[in-house]
Scaffold this motif. Sequence first.
Motif, PDB file in Angstrom:
ATOM      1  N   SER B 148      37.105  52.417  10.277  1.00  0.00           N
ATOM      2  CA  SER B 148      36.350  53.445   9.555  1.00  0.00           C
ATOM      3  C   SER B 148      34.852  53.380   9.819  1.00  0.00           C
ATOM      4  CB  SER B 148      36.607  53.328   8.052  1.00  0.00           C
ATOM      5  OG  SER B 148      36.209  52.060   7.579  1.00  0.00           O
ATOM      6  N   SER B 149      34.395  52.351  10.526  1.00  0.00           N
ATOM      7  CA  SER B 149      32.969  52.281  10.845  1.00  0.00           C
ATOM      8  C   SER B 149      32.811  51.874  12.298  1.00  0.00           C
ATOM      9  CB  SER B 149      32.265  51.271   9.941  1.00  0.00           C
ATOM     10  OG  SER B 149      32.740  49.965  10.197  1.00  0.00           O
ATOM     11  N   ASP B 150      31.594  52.050  12.817  1.00  0.00           N
ATOM     12  CA  ASP B 150      31.333  51.597  14.183  1.00  0.00           C
ATOM     13  C   ASP B 150      29.947  50.960  14.234  1.00  0.00           C
ATOM     14  OD1 ASP B 150      29.422  53.629  14.366  1.00  0.00           O
ATOM     15  OD2 ASP B 150      30.797  55.000  15.355  1.00  0.00           O
TER      16      ASP B 150
ATOM     17  N   ASP D 150      29.865  60.257  19.581  1.00  0.00           N
ATOM     18  CA  ASP D 150      31.028  60.489  18.724  1.00  0.00           C
ATOM     19  C   ASP D 150      30.686  61.569  17.697  1.00  0.00           C
ATOM     20  OD1 ASP D 150      29.590  59.292  16.634  1.00  0.00           O
ATOM     21  OD2 ASP D 150      30.518  57.338  16.955  1.00  0.00           O
ATOM     22  N   ALA D 151      31.549  61.741  16.716  1.00  0.00           N
ATOM     23  CA  ALA D 151      31.371  62.839  15.771  1.00  0.00           C
ATOM     24  C   ALA D 151      30.172  62.640  14.854  1.00  0.00           C
ATOM     25  CB  ALA D 151      32.633  63.030  14.930  1.00  0.00           C
ATOM     26  N   ASP D 152      29.506  61.499  14.935  1.00  0.00           N
ATOM     27  CA  ASP D 152      28.316  61.244  14.125  1.00  0.00           C
ATOM     28  C   ASP D 152      27.022  61.421  14.896  1.00  0.00           C
ATOM     29  OD1 ASP D 152      28.755  60.808  11.485  1.00  0.00           O
ATOM     30  OD2 ASP D 152      29.117  58.669  11.676  1.00  0.00           O
ATOM     31  N   THR D 153      27.110  61.551  16.187  1.00  0.00           N
ATOM     32  CA  THR D 153      25.902  61.552  17.012  1.00  0.00           C
ATOM     33  C   THR D 153      25.081  62.811  16.791  1.00  0.00           C
ATOM     34  OG1 THR D 153      27.127  60.302  18.664  1.00  0.00           O
ATOM     35  CG2 THR D 153      25.048  61.294  19.363  1.00  0.00           C
ATOM     36  N   ASN D 154      23.842  62.626  16.356  1.00  0.00           N
ATOM     37  CA  ASN D 154      22.982  63.790  16.185  1.00  0.00           C
ATOM     38  C   ASN D 154      21.982  63.862  17.336  1.00  0.00           C
ATOM     39  OD1 ASN D 154      20.560  62.319  15.620  1.00  0.00           O
ATOM     40  ND2 ASN D 154      21.268  62.050  13.512  1.00  0.00           N
ATOM     41  N   VAL D 155      21.193  64.900  17.315  1.00  0.00           N
ATOM     42  CA  VAL D 155      20.375  65.214  18.479  1.00  0.00           C
ATOM     43  C   VAL D 155      19.174  64.279  18.620  1.00  0.00           C
ATOM     44  CG1 VAL D 155      18.789  66.891  17.528  1.00  0.00           C
ATOM     45  CG2 VAL D 155      19.814  67.299  19.766  1.00  0.00           C
ATOM     46  N   ALA D 229      34.388  80.769  20.102  1.00  0.00           N
ATOM     47  CA  ALA D 229      33.799  80.782  18.761  1.00  0.00           C
ATOM     48  C   ALA D 229      32.330  80.412  18.869  1.00  0.00           C
ATOM     49  CB  ALA D 229      34.510  79.777  17.860  1.00  0.00           C
ATOM     50  N   VAL D 230      31.559  80.804  17.842  1.00  0.00           N
ATOM     51  CA  VAL D 230      30.147  80.445  17.795  1.00  0.00           C
ATOM     52  C   VAL D 230      29.831  79.852  16.428  1.00  0.00           C
ATOM     53  CG1 VAL D 230      29.574  82.354  19.345  1.00  0.00           C
ATOM     54  CG2 VAL D 230      29.292  82.637  16.864  1.00  0.00           C
ATOM     55  N   GLY D 231      28.671  79.202  16.340  1.00  0.00           N
ATOM     56  CA  GLY D 231      28.248  78.646  15.065  1.00  0.00           C
ATOM     57  C   GLY D 231      26.940  77.907  15.243  1.00  0.00           C
ATOM     58  N   ARG D 232      26.561  77.186  14.206  1.00  0.00           N
ATOM     59  CA  ARG D 232      25.252  76.525  14.243  1.00  0.00           C
ATOM     60  C   ARG D 232      25.282  75.259  15.081  1.00  0.00           C
ATOM     61  NH1 ARG D 232      21.696  76.665   8.902  1.00  0.00           N
ATOM     62  NH2 ARG D 232      21.648  78.907   8.543  1.00  0.00           N
ATOM     63  N   ASP D 233      26.385  74.523  15.008  1.00  0.00           N
ATOM     64  CA  ASP D 233      26.527  73.355  15.883  1.00  0.00           C
ATOM     65  C   ASP D 233      27.985  72.947  15.948  1.00  0.00           C
ATOM     66  OD1 ASP D 233      26.996  71.751  13.602  1.00  0.00           O
ATOM     67  OD2 ASP D 233      24.908  71.122  13.504  1.00  0.00           O
ATOM     68  N   ALA D 234      28.256  71.754  16.445  1.00  0.00           N
ATOM     69  CA  ALA D 234      29.633  71.372  16.759  1.00  0.00           C
ATOM     70  C   ALA D 234      30.584  71.523  15.579  1.00  0.00           C
ATOM     71  CB  ALA D 234      29.661  69.929  17.280  1.00  0.00           C
ATOM     72  N   TYR D 235      30.079  71.306  14.368  1.00  0.00           N
ATOM     73  CA  TYR D 235      30.963  71.401  13.213  1.00  0.00           C
ATOM     74  C   TYR D 235      31.553  72.797  13.053  1.00  0.00           C
ATOM     75  CZ  TYR D 235      31.940  67.470  10.297  1.00  0.00           C
ATOM     76  OH  TYR D 235      32.496  66.334   9.792  1.00  0.00           O
ATOM     77  N   ASP D 236      30.798  73.801  13.485  1.00  0.00           N
ATOM     78  CA  ASP D 236      31.220  75.189  13.272  1.00  0.00           C
ATOM     79  C   ASP D 236      32.178  75.691  14.338  1.00  0.00           C
ATOM     80  OD1 ASP D 236      29.708  75.497  10.981  1.00  0.00           O
ATOM     81  OD2 ASP D 236      27.942  76.187  12.068  1.00  0.00           O
ATOM     82  N   ILE D 237      32.329  74.953  15.411  1.00  0.00           N
ATOM     83  CA  ILE D 237      33.139  75.488  16.509  1.00  0.00           C
ATOM     84  C   ILE D 237      34.298  74.569  16.879  1.00  0.00           C
ATOM     85  CG2 ILE D 237      31.181  76.799  17.476  1.00  0.00           C
ATOM     86  CD1 ILE D 237      31.154  74.548  19.716  1.00  0.00           C
ATOM     87  N   ALA D 238      34.618  73.623  16.008  1.00  0.00           N
ATOM     88  CA  ALA D 238      35.736  72.714  16.283  1.00  0.00           C
ATOM     89  C   ALA D 238      36.996  73.512  16.584  1.00  0.00           C
ATOM     90  CB  ALA D 238      35.965  71.798  15.089  1.00  0.00           C
ATOM     91  N   PHE D 239      37.741  73.117  17.597  1.00  0.00           N
ATOM     92  CA  PHE D 239      38.963  73.872  17.907  1.00  0.00           C
ATOM     93  C   PHE D 239      40.047  73.595  16.871  1.00  0.00           C
ATOM     94  CE2 PHE D 239      41.454  70.366  19.550  1.00  0.00           C
ATOM     95  CZ  PHE D 239      40.498  69.462  20.001  1.00  0.00           C
ATOM     96  N   LEU D 240      39.964  72.419  16.215  1.00  0.00           N
ATOM     97  CA  LEU D 240      40.970  72.080  15.209  1.00  0.00           C
ATOM     98  C   LEU D 240      40.357  71.197  14.128  1.00  0.00           C
ATOM     99  CD1 LEU D 240      44.022  72.147  14.401  1.00  0.00           C
ATOM    100  CD2 LEU D 240      44.261  69.978  15.606  1.00  0.00           C
TER     101      LEU D 240
END
Lengths: 258, 258, 258, 258
Positions: B148-150, D150-155, D229-240
């Motif tokens: 759950s963490s990295d 990963d899914a936490d990486t920000n810009v 799809a479009v959106g503000r960033d990765a969260y808005d365009i997840a395929f699933l």
Amino acid sequence: MRMTIDVAMHYRVAEPTTAFLAIEAARTEGQVVLSETLDLGTAQPSRIAGDSGVGERLWLQLPGDDLRITYRAEVEVNRQVAGLGQLAAVPLHRIPGDVAPYLRPSRYCQSDKFVTFVGRQFAGREGGAKVAAIRDWIERELSYVPGSSDADTNVLETFAGRQGVCRDYAHLMCSMVRAASIPARMVAAYGPDVTPQDFHAVAQVWLEDGWHLVDATGMCAADGLAVIAVGRDAYDIAFLDTWAPVELVSQEVYARRT
Amino acid sequence: MRMTIDVAMHYRVAEPTTAFLAIEAARTEGQVVLSETLDLGTAQPSRIAGDSGVGERLWLQLPGDDLRITYRAEVEVNRQVAGLGQLAAVPLHRIPGDVAPYLRPSRYCQSDKFVTFVGRQFAGREGGAKVAAIRDWIERELSYVPGSSDADTNVLETFAGRQGVCRDYAHLMCSMVRAASIPARMVAAYGPDVTPQDFHAVAQVWLEDGWHLVDATGMCAADGLAVIAVGRDAYDIAFLDTWAPVELVSQEVYARRT
Amino acid sequence: MRMTIDVAMHYRVAEPTTAFLAIEAARTEGQVVLSETLDLGTAQPSRIAGDSGVGERLWLQLPGDDLRITYRAEVEVNRQVAGLGQLAAVPLHRIPGDVAPYLRPSRYCQSDKFVTFVGRQFAGREGGAKVAAIRDWIERELSYVPGSSDADTNVLETFAGRQGVCRDYAHLMCSMVRAASIPARMVAAYGPDVTPQDFHAVAQVWLEDGWHLVDATGMCAADGLAVIAVGRDAYDIAFLDTWAPVELVSQEVYARRT
Amino acid sequence: MRMTIDVAMHYRVAEPTTAFLAIEAARTEGQVVLSETLDLGTAQPSRIAGDSGVGERLWLQLPGDDLRITYRAEVEVNRQVAGLGQLAAVPLHRIPGDVAPYLRPSRYCQSDKFVTFVGRQFAGREGGAKVAAIRDWIERELSYVPGSSDADTNVLETFAGRQGVCRDYAHLMCSMVRAASIPARMVAAYGPDVTPQDFHAVAQVWLEDGWHLVDATGMCAADGLAVIAVGRDAYDIAFLDTWAPVELVSQEVYARRT
């Protein structure tokens, strides 16, 4: 309830620039703008729809001198205040396309981090009862401390720090409600019960196919608020954005029951 | 308690590089290393003191092939396990210079953010009683969830997310204890009661002029741990750091009572 | 170079509390304290060693009234200023135990994030030449903007934002140098060339088995600085930490060549 | 250009849950869906509009067993590919209400932090020329390293780390372009030139009153992409997105020119 709103803003603008203004009470569900006057001084406005079609915003072209704005409005707030605890959740698969984005995280609201906490802390409650429990928890756990946050403060810091102002209360509300799989958005509003008087930030939650206002600071009831603008978080509802530095000279916001 | 420790590590190293190793049980207060053997294969070691003078670390110059390390030690753990709740706090002005840095935030532990929460949640308790209450709170509130963490997870995310592994429990322990103005540091250790067996991370808190081991996961008692290394947080106690990518082939850690 | 330092601090303290003070010029390599006087008013001091044994810090027990401190010192700075570009790197495996922690990230300095950038941007240079190139890059790329950072600003924000004050310059220096596998630490110092006069923050890098001062703001040369304290980042070198809110009344820092 | 898209997804679903699916090529400007078949197995769909009205998304009610989805479409991409460098900026005050939100920061894109850097680094260019310079800079400065985010990486981490995959390139593109006061949004797309084949993420920028596709990885031209799809960033365009843990069994995405 009838509310009179008076705003007077005075900023010093060093160079010609553009500003984005969101201070007018919205013509939206639950409130009627009976009258309003907006004086923008020398600024050149263009009017556009607000986020999610709520209210209007103004682009202002500012010559490089003083920006003086006065706004006065009389608003009839006639929204029904539902008993939050009685409102049913909307099943995910019935959430419409223009509401679905409000299930997701945003700049200040890392709602994805709160799923486990919210699931456990508010277990056994659904829909409005869960939202009410979250609201009560936030009001109880946070202390309202002017100056304890700034434009960089995100909700992870607020949740740990247990302090904030209205934006932080609303951010935590939006984050926890989204973590409960209920759409939530940020709302800029006027309210006669805001103390001290200023622009106020609250949340709106999507229950029973409609948006319902919730003020986690406990200051204002849903029928004591005039909505200005909505969005994902504080960045979307700023009353004034400018593209060059401006200096505050004075700003007065005053809403009262009339 | 007597403990036998067996470690076998096998990594693939693409190119000649340097590694930093912290796997030996420390010759430190409360434990005696009765015997040990360390086989580093072809790696060239240089030995230095660990952080705060606890234990030793090894710089390894690695030729670009397989890194194989085996370590075996027998350790007598003879530390007194104080009743945590009875230990008195040390007044700030009596905290010595080599302990004072452990009052402060670190890479993963933004302890400065928890002052309000800790002050309110654990009000009325001091010293060891406060530490014990924090420890119990963390064990109760967090779920131990492998994966759950990295290496990027900080304590603000852990506090909101309510999940983690031993490093996250220890990070939150260090953060909240520091926020209570009590020095706390991170400890790498072996423990026969760690499940599943692996390198373990716990906290040490400074009470009554000494360091006391606290495991917020609840797995290990203070006299069931052999200390390897200490530091401000996980970065300081890594069992292996390398300056070029390495690939794990296998790693076994096994500590048992003997 | 001989320097006279004058500090006068006046804070209002609401309630009895403890403070941690680091304002005395350190008796450390490269500088000799010729004379000094420290007046702490009614505060009760206890003296401890500074981080890494550099200088001393004072715990102050404050009664709940005004905190007034005056400090005057005359310091002879006699350190050799090496040509930074000529200094050789120390191979990792020869970095001693008390220096190794300064290779690692800290609260504000996520040096682990800069490895790729530093490796590529400063490729082909080693040791002091690499440090000098980093220093020049930082001075060129950042703008010194008072008020552009606060106590929450970390080095990822500084690197993106390209603005800061001396602490941010030093944080970025420490982060990039650590990312180049060279130990770097944060230093609080006095310098006659600091403009405007205030406590100053610079970096120290470990080259040729010694610490060397580097000021990425370009304000001060290594022989124009009197070191006060060192640590991993700004948290470790604060001139004043208090355990209850205090209010600044006035503060003057004045260092001049004499 | 005509493109055939084949997607086959197989996930294991532990318990009945809801999923949110965005995999269909959008019926939007610049592309025509000539034919398509979507097989959702036992999942119960409800169809809603995508963010900003682009394409459609599906809510899926999943029974607690295998989720198997196959999608096949033939798409004619007929958008004009403008010379990016020739496109004029739209003055802020002419940016419409549904575009204005794409000027602002989002969960992963702290665009507010890049204003100084972008202003200086790309000074002297406006509109499309500035966007093109930003695109070239990102392609040159970042390394495409699978697994580096990963899914936490920000810009902020991407900008410092100089590594990423398509989502990180697109996040940095959106952030820097927004920092240049030009609207930018995130786009999920199919492209025959994506290597290795997978769902792809690119940016869209608002110039000359229209959205223009820009792929900072350099893999795909604007007329080689089918927008999903479009959106503000990765969260808005997840395929699933799913509301309970699911386990990937297999997933194949294959787009080819036909």
